[in-house]
Design a protein around this motif. Structure first.
Motif, PDB file in Angstrom:
ATOM      1  N   UNK A  37       0.860  -0.869  -0.061  1.00 37.33           N
ATOM      2  CA  UNK A  37      -0.059  -0.019  -0.111  1.00 37.33           C
ATOM      3  C   UNK A  37       1.200   1.362   0.373  1.00 37.33           C
ATOM      4  N   UNK A  38       0.488   1.881  -0.850  1.00 36.76           N
ATOM      5  CA  UNK A  38       1.432   3.526  -0.805  1.00 36.76           C
ATOM      6  C   UNK A  38       0.851   4.342  -0.631  1.00 36.76           C
ATOM      7  N   UNK A  39       1.021   5.598   0.605  1.00 41.60           N
ATOM      8  CA  UNK A  39      -0.188   6.402   1.078  1.00 41.60           C
ATOM      9  C   UNK A  39       0.532   7.764   0.459  1.00 41.60           C
ATOM     10  N   UNK A  40      -0.070   9.080   1.042  1.00 42.21           N
ATOM     11  CA  UNK A  40      -0.096  10.206   0.304  1.00 42.21           C
ATOM     12  C   UNK A  40       1.358  10.438   0.821  1.00 42.21           C
ATOM     13  N   UNK A  41       1.585  11.379   0.150  1.00 42.83           N
ATOM     14  CA  UNK A  41       3.043  12.267   1.186  1.00 42.83           C
ATOM     15  C   UNK A  41       1.710  13.523   1.561  1.00 42.83           C
ATOM     16  N   UNK A  42       2.687  13.554   3.040  1.00 42.87           N
ATOM     17  CA  UNK A  42       2.467  13.449   4.023  1.00 42.87           C
ATOM     18  C   UNK A  42       2.958  14.761   4.576  1.00 42.87           C
ATOM     19  N   UNK A  43       2.765  16.163   4.712  1.00 45.21           N
ATOM     20  CA  UNK A  43       3.454  17.150   4.388  1.00 45.21           C
ATOM     21  C   UNK A  43       3.802  17.433   6.613  1.00 45.21           C
ATOM     22  N   UNK A  44       4.704  17.752   6.359  1.00 44.98           N
ATOM     23  CA  UNK A  44       6.021  17.702   7.752  1.00 44.98           C
ATOM     24  C   UNK A  44       6.049  19.554   7.788  1.00 44.98           C
ATOM     25  N   UNK A  58       8.063  22.699   3.713  1.00 42.47           N
ATOM     26  CA  UNK A  58       7.953  21.880   2.659  1.00 42.47           C
ATOM     27  C   UNK A  58       8.705  20.567   2.292  1.00 42.47           C
ATOM     28  N   UNK A  59       8.875  20.132   3.267  1.00 35.52           N
ATOM     29  CA  UNK A  59       8.783  18.951   3.698  1.00 35.52           C
ATOM     30  C   UNK A  59       8.072  17.800   3.989  1.00 35.52           C
ATOM     31  N   UNK A  60       7.852  16.536   2.914  1.00 35.84           N
ATOM     32  CA  UNK A  60       7.675  15.542   3.077  1.00 35.84           C
ATOM     33  C   UNK A  60       7.233  14.129   3.450  1.00 35.84           C
ATOM     34  N   UNK A  61       6.449  13.384   3.951  1.00 35.93           N
ATOM     35  CA  UNK A  61       7.016  11.892   4.107  1.00 35.93           C
ATOM     36  C   UNK A  61       6.594  11.038   3.104  1.00 35.93           C
ATOM     37  N   UNK A  62       6.660  10.354   2.415  1.00 31.42           N
ATOM     38  CA  UNK A  62       6.315   9.430   1.649  1.00 31.42           C
ATOM     39  C   UNK A  62       6.605   8.074   1.818  1.00 31.42           C
ATOM     40  N   UNK A  63       5.690   7.378   2.176  1.00 27.79           N
ATOM     41  CA  UNK A  63       5.586   6.096   3.111  1.00 27.79           C
ATOM     42  C   UNK A  63       5.229   5.118   2.129  1.00 27.79           C
ATOM     43  N   UNK A  64       5.743   3.945   1.841  1.00 28.46           N
ATOM     44  CA  UNK A  64       5.388   2.403   0.960  1.00 28.46           C
ATOM     45  C   UNK A  64       4.544   1.211   2.702  1.00 28.46           C
ATOM     46  N   UNK A  65       3.549   0.966   2.764  1.00 32.13           N
ATOM     47  CA  UNK A  65       3.612  -0.378   3.915  1.00 32.13           C
ATOM     48  C   UNK A  65       3.717  -1.869   3.413  1.00 32.13           C
ATOM     49  N   UNK A  66       4.767  -2.296   3.751  1.00 32.31           N
ATOM     50  CA  UNK A  66       4.885  -4.137   3.133  1.00 32.31           C
ATOM     51  C   UNK A  66       3.900  -4.702   4.131  1.00 32.31           C
ATOM     52  N   UNK A  67       2.858  -4.716   4.043  1.00 32.94           N
ATOM     53  CA  UNK A  67       1.475  -6.017   5.175  1.00 32.94           C
ATOM     54  C   UNK A  67       2.743  -7.239   5.778  1.00 32.94           C
ATOM     55  N   UNK A  68       3.075  -7.866   4.916  1.00 34.38           N
ATOM     56  CA  UNK A  68       3.669  -9.160   5.619  1.00 34.38           C
ATOM     57  C   UNK A  68       5.242  -9.249   4.537  1.00 34.38           C
TER      58      UNK A  68
END
Length: 427
Positions: free
Chosen positions: A281-288, A291-301
């Motif tokens: 699952x890829x999440x929307x970039x989170x604004x910190x 101008x800084x963004x956290x980009x996250x990819x989740x591996x369920x297992x």
């Protein structure tokens, strides 16, 4: 031609006055209602003292302390003609003069100082060379701060948020206003905008003697730029565990907000609603913020093959894109200082240089080269040839304890014996 003698006489009289009458201070800035002491002094006793303040002339007597301007000093007998102005008035802006009798002659002596009655300036203005609301990284930006109608002119300083700006500040220009003693100050600023300027407030601050606090005028800067990586080279995510959920977090900078997509093997994963059983699952970039963004990819297992592959992240906005290679590791993140690829390369080069230097030293010593050439042992020096004298044995250094060593022979059982000759050896 009659004008020249008159000017010369006036100049000569002014020189005499300047030499005889000492006035302190020579200039002063005061607000309306402030107190001011003007002290005039001559090196001889005086019997009178007058001071001109604005349109009025005051006779100052040490015994009279009831007027608006009264005597101040140690006494006329000490040559002091001082005036205490209890409350400065707006109309007293200008010159203040003291008048004292001369030591000899009949011409009174005077000295003059300049009083500036402070008047607060109007609200400062911030003028820019363009009306656009946002800028691009690298744009050349110019602004002008104008602070009108102050007496004296205001002081201008520039800030970017709370940080004083020192670079790109031009020389301030002060202009008198026509028909008035008020002055307007203006100052220009020029700057090449960077990503770090985005979101910050450009502030022009006016300070003045007649103000209780500074007056500010500000503009917030909006600077757009393509996505930027926070670290060079491949990114490694540490601390993941086989069989558990894994999160791949990458921090980027961008303005406007970026979009992101991940490549996992042959699969491209973008932020979108995913099924509950989705393995990735890829999440929307989170604004910190900033101008800084956290980009996250989740591996369920996390599986073993997940650790063996490389993940690719692409982050883009209207101005450009940036790509990242991401690897996973089940090891804990190394403690201590994190070294980038540049630092590691520098360490490797330094170690190689050290090894080369050590090898050269060993080679030079083994082959009697360079600075080691004069330290080799030589046994083929012929008799009578010049050679370096050997150092004395350790016992001979202590000659004061065994003085017979100075004679090249010693006494044993009453017979004179010569010591055995030792072969010459080089040090």
């Amino acid at each position: 031609m009659a004008v020249f003698p008159a000017l010369f006489g006036f100049f000569l009289l002014a020189v005499v006055k300047g030499q005889v009458v000492d006035i302190t201070p020579r200039e002063a800035v005061r607000r309306v209602g402030d107190e001011l002491i003007v002290q005039c002094k001559v090196p001889y006793p005086i019997d009178s003292c007058r001071m001109t303040v604005g349109p009025n002339s005051y006779r100052l007597l040490p015994t009279n302390q009831d007027e608006e301007v009264v005597y101040s000093g140690n006494g006329l007998q000490f040559g002091e003609c001082g005036g205490l102005i209890k409350h400065v008035r707006e109309e007293w802006n200008g010159n203040i003069s003291c008048v004292v009798p001369p030591q000899s002659g009949s011409i009174e002596l005077t000295a003059t100082m300049q009083l500036t009655v402070a008047r607060p300036p109007l609200q400062p203005l911030l003028i820019t060379d363009t009306h656009q609301s946002s800028f691009k990284e690298g744009d050349y930006f110019m602004a002008q701060c104008v602070v009108p109608s102050g007496r004296p002119a205001a002081k201008v300083t520039w800030y970017l948020d709370d940080e004083p700006l020192l670079e790109g500040i031009h020389q301030a220009v002060i202009r008198p206003e026509p028909g008035s003693d008020l002055k307007t100050i203006s100052q220009n600023l020029s700057r090449t905008l960077s990503a770090d300027d985005n979101g910050k407030r450009l502030i022009c601050r006016a300070e003045h003697e007649a103000l209780d606090g500074p007056k500010d005028v500000a503009r917030q800067l909006v600077v757009e730029y393509p996505p930027k990586r926070m670290e060079a080279g491949q990114i490694t995510i540490f601390g993941l565990k086989i069989g558990e959920e894994g999160r791949l977090n990458v921090t980027v900078r961008a303005n406007p907000a970026p979009t992101a997509s991940w490549t996992v093997g042959d699969l491209v994963v973008s932020p979108r609603p995913a099924a509950d059983d989705a393995a990735v699952v890829a999440l929307e970039p989170e604004h910190l913020g900033g101008g800084y963004y956290n980009v996250t990819l989740i591996l369920q297992r996390v599986a073993k093959e997940d650790v063996d592959r490389t993940y690719y992240l692409r982050v883009s906005n209207e101005l450009g894109q940036e790509e990242f290679a991401v690897r996973l590791s089940t090891m804990d993140e190394p403690a201590g200082v994190e070294l980038g690829s540049g630092a590691i390369a520098g360490i490797v080069v330094a170690v190689l240089i050290l090894l080369i230097a050590v090898s050269l030293i060993v080679f030079a010593k083994a082959t009697d080269r360079w600075c080691f050439g004069g330290r080799s042992h030589r046994t083929d020096i012929p008799d009578g040839a010049d050679s370096e004298a050997p150092l004395p044995p350790h016992d001979d250094i202590k000659g004061s304890e065994n003085p017979t060593h100075d004679h090249g022979e010693y006494i044993s059982n009453g017979n004179t014996k010569h010591p055995e000759k030792k072969p010459d050896t080089a040090v």
